[in-house]
Motif scaffolding. Structure first.
Motif, mmCIF file in Angstrom:
data_model
loop_
_atom_site.group_PDB
_atom_site.id
_atom_site.type_symbol
_atom_site.label_atom_id
_atom_site.label_comp_id
_atom_site.label_asym_id
_atom_site.label_seq_id
_atom_site.Cartn_x
_atom_site.Cartn_y
_atom_site.Cartn_z
ATOM 1 N N VAL A 117 45.906 38.348 36.550
ATOM 2 C CA VAL A 117 45.600 38.462 38.020
ATOM 3 C C VAL A 117 46.842 38.587 38.488
ATOM 4 O O VAL A 117 47.031 39.419 39.343
ATOM 5 C CB VAL A 117 44.721 37.195 38.200
ATOM 6 N N ILE A 118 47.800 37.669 38.133
ATOM 7 C CA ILE A 118 49.276 38.036 38.768
ATOM 8 C C ILE A 118 49.826 39.141 38.426
ATOM 9 O O ILE A 118 50.321 39.883 39.606
ATOM 10 C CB ILE A 118 50.029 36.632 38.356
ATOM 11 N N TRP A 119 49.662 39.720 37.471
ATOM 12 C CA TRP A 119 50.151 40.921 37.124
ATOM 13 C C TRP A 119 49.474 42.200 37.852
ATOM 14 O O TRP A 119 50.321 43.032 38.423
ATOM 15 C CB TRP A 119 49.874 41.324 35.534
ATOM 16 N N GLU A 120 48.138 41.973 38.004
ATOM 17 C CA GLU A 120 47.458 43.129 38.861
ATOM 18 C C GLU A 120 47.818 42.945 40.411
ATOM 19 O O GLU A 120 47.926 44.107 41.015
ATOM 20 C CB GLU A 120 46.119 43.129 38.552
ATOM 21 N N LEU A 121 48.080 41.767 40.628
ATOM 22 C CA LEU A 121 48.375 41.605 42.241
ATOM 23 C C LEU A 121 49.848 41.824 42.780
ATOM 24 O O LEU A 121 50.337 41.850 43.644
ATOM 25 C CB LEU A 121 48.174 40.201 42.711
ATOM 26 N N GLU A 122 50.780 41.860 41.597
ATOM 27 C CA GLU A 122 52.099 41.937 41.722
ATOM 28 C C GLU A 122 52.505 43.085 42.424
ATOM 29 O O GLU A 122 53.429 43.224 43.556
ATOM 30 C CB GLU A 122 52.825 41.995 40.409
ATOM 31 N N PRO A 123 51.998 44.669 42.177
ATOM 32 C CA PRO A 123 52.509 45.541 43.140
ATOM 33 C C PRO A 123 51.831 45.531 44.481
ATOM 34 O O PRO A 123 52.365 46.261 45.521
ATOM 35 C CB PRO A 123 51.707 46.892 42.309
ATOM 36 N N GLY A 124 50.849 44.673 44.894
ATOM 37 C CA GLY A 124 50.455 44.651 46.059
ATOM 38 C C GLY A 124 49.011 44.215 46.417
ATOM 39 O O GLY A 124 48.427 43.707 45.335
ATOM 40 N N LEU A 167 49.777 37.949 46.532
ATOM 41 C CA LEU A 167 50.575 37.056 46.311
ATOM 42 C C LEU A 167 51.087 36.123 47.404
ATOM 43 O O LEU A 167 51.816 37.095 48.379
ATOM 44 C CB LEU A 167 51.613 37.242 45.244
ATOM 45 N N THR A 168 51.175 35.091 47.360
ATOM 46 C CA THR A 168 52.146 34.149 48.360
ATOM 47 C C THR A 168 53.503 34.258 48.005
ATOM 48 O O THR A 168 53.982 34.794 46.880
ATOM 49 C CB THR A 168 51.541 32.865 48.510
#
Length: 116
Positions: free
Chosen positions: A33-40, A82-83
């Protein structure tokens, strides 16, 4: 107020915070989840599409857990991002991802199951 030298002052376990972080991040699908949200930011359906075999119910649970932990936030448009602490975590994890990519063949030979 107790001083730092007072023997009755409970000592903080230096491994507590890293252990808690690893327990949180070690849950299946958390790192992905973090990986996928990292770009935006991404909406639930797009995030679910990128998560391969993660069920919608499991993704919902993981998103709620990450929100509670303050790592992601649900935006007014219903997408997730991501916050600031989540962005910092992503930066910290970049080194882990580089390490894992570099040593993938060695790690894969141990029988460890990979799931980002």
């Amino acid at each position: 107020m107790r001083s730092a030298r007072d023997p009755e002052t409970p000592r903080r376990d230096p491994a507590a915070a890293p252990t808690q972080a690893m327990e949180l991040l070690g849950q299946r699908w958390m790192l992905r989840v973090i990986w996928e949200l990292e770009p935006g930011p991404l909406g639930f359906l797009e995030l679910r599409r990128r998560m391969d075999n993660c069920s919608s119910s499991m993704l919902s649970v993981r998103l709620q857990t990450l929100q509670t932990a303050g790592i992601i936030v649900k935006r007014p448009d219903k997408s997730y991002e991501l916050t600031y602490p989540g962005v910092e975590l992503g930066r910290a994890l970049e080194r882990l991802w580089v390490w894992a990519d570099r040593w993938h063949d060695t790690i894969a030979g141990t029988g460890a199951e990979g799931s980002a």
